[in-house]
Design a protein around this motif. Structure first.
Motif, PDB file in Angstrom:
ATOM      1  N   ALA A  51      -8.022   2.000  15.281  1.00 21.24           N
ATOM      2  CA  ALA A  51      -7.969   2.397  13.863  1.00 21.24           C
ATOM      3  C   ALA A  51      -6.990   1.775  12.807  1.00 21.24           C
ATOM      4  CB  ALA A  51      -7.979   4.025  13.894  1.00 21.24           C
ATOM      5  N   GLN A  52      -5.824   2.001  13.543  1.00 22.80           N
ATOM      6  CA  GLN A  52      -4.509   1.366  12.841  1.00 22.80           C
ATOM      7  C   GLN A  52      -4.578  -0.051  12.548  1.00 22.80           C
ATOM      8  OE1 GLN A  52      -1.261   2.768  15.154  1.00 22.80           O
ATOM      9  NE2 GLN A  52      -1.106   4.760  14.201  1.00 22.80           N
TER      10      GLN A  52
ATOM     11  N   ALA B 194      -7.522  -1.789  12.544  1.00 19.63           N
ATOM     12  CA  ALA B 194      -8.447  -1.972  11.554  1.00 19.63           C
ATOM     13  C   ALA B 194      -8.180  -1.555  10.008  1.00 19.63           C
ATOM     14  CB  ALA B 194      -9.610  -1.099  11.716  1.00 19.63           C
ATOM     15  N   ALA B 195      -7.208  -0.573   9.968  1.00 16.25           N
ATOM     16  CA  ALA B 195      -6.816  -0.431   8.625  1.00 16.25           C
ATOM     17  C   ALA B 195      -5.782  -1.304   8.147  1.00 16.25           C
ATOM     18  CB  ALA B 195      -5.999   1.085   8.553  1.00 16.25           C
ATOM     19  N   ARG B 196      -4.945  -2.039   8.808  1.00 13.69           N
ATOM     20  CA  ARG B 196      -3.858  -2.735   8.511  1.00 13.69           C
ATOM     21  C   ARG B 196      -4.716  -4.120   8.216  1.00 13.69           C
ATOM     22  NH1 ARG B 196      -0.978  -2.297  13.537  1.00 13.69           N
ATOM     23  NH2 ARG B 196      -0.028  -0.538  13.287  1.00 13.69           N
TER      24      ARG B 196
ATOM     25  N   PHE C 247      -7.608  -4.451   7.031  1.00  9.58           N
ATOM     26  CA  PHE C 247      -8.397  -3.899   5.882  1.00  9.58           C
ATOM     27  C   PHE C 247      -7.499  -4.044   4.566  1.00  9.58           C
ATOM     28  CE2 PHE C 247      -9.798  -1.138   2.451  1.00  9.58           C
ATOM     29  CZ  PHE C 247     -10.755  -1.662   1.970  1.00  9.58           C
ATOM     30  N   THR C 248      -6.269  -3.581   4.798  1.00 13.75           N
ATOM     31  CA  THR C 248      -5.271  -3.503   3.709  1.00 13.75           C
ATOM     32  C   THR C 248      -4.735  -5.138   3.455  1.00 13.75           C
ATOM     33  OG1 THR C 248      -3.714  -2.782   5.006  1.00 13.75           O
ATOM     34  CG2 THR C 248      -4.633  -1.109   3.580  1.00 13.75           C
TER      35      THR C 248
END
Length: 72
Positions: A37-38, A40-42, A44-45
């Protein structure tokens, strides 16, 4: 004084129970999910910031230019 009036000695409580360690690998699935999840969030951002920094939308550009500069 008779033996009936002598207070009984109080025993100190025993040692606290040792907390149980989780089984080996019990938190592994949770760690994998959190890491994914981290990541993917990184990513994406990173894509979002790359898009906004190279070609910001008009409303963001107008907002940026409307803000007062701290050095002025």
């Amino acid at each position: 004084m008779t033996r009936d009036n002598v207070p009984t000695p109080v025993q100190p409580p025993g040692p606290a129970p040792v907390p149980q360690q989780p089984a080996v690998g019990a938190g592994l699935t949770t760690a994998i999910v959190q890491g994914a999840a981290q990541g993917a969030a990184r990513s994406f951002t990173a894509r979002l910031m790359d898009k906004f920094l190279t070609n910001p939308p008009d409303w963001l550009r107008a907002l940026w230019h409307a803000l007062p500069r701290p050095w002025e």
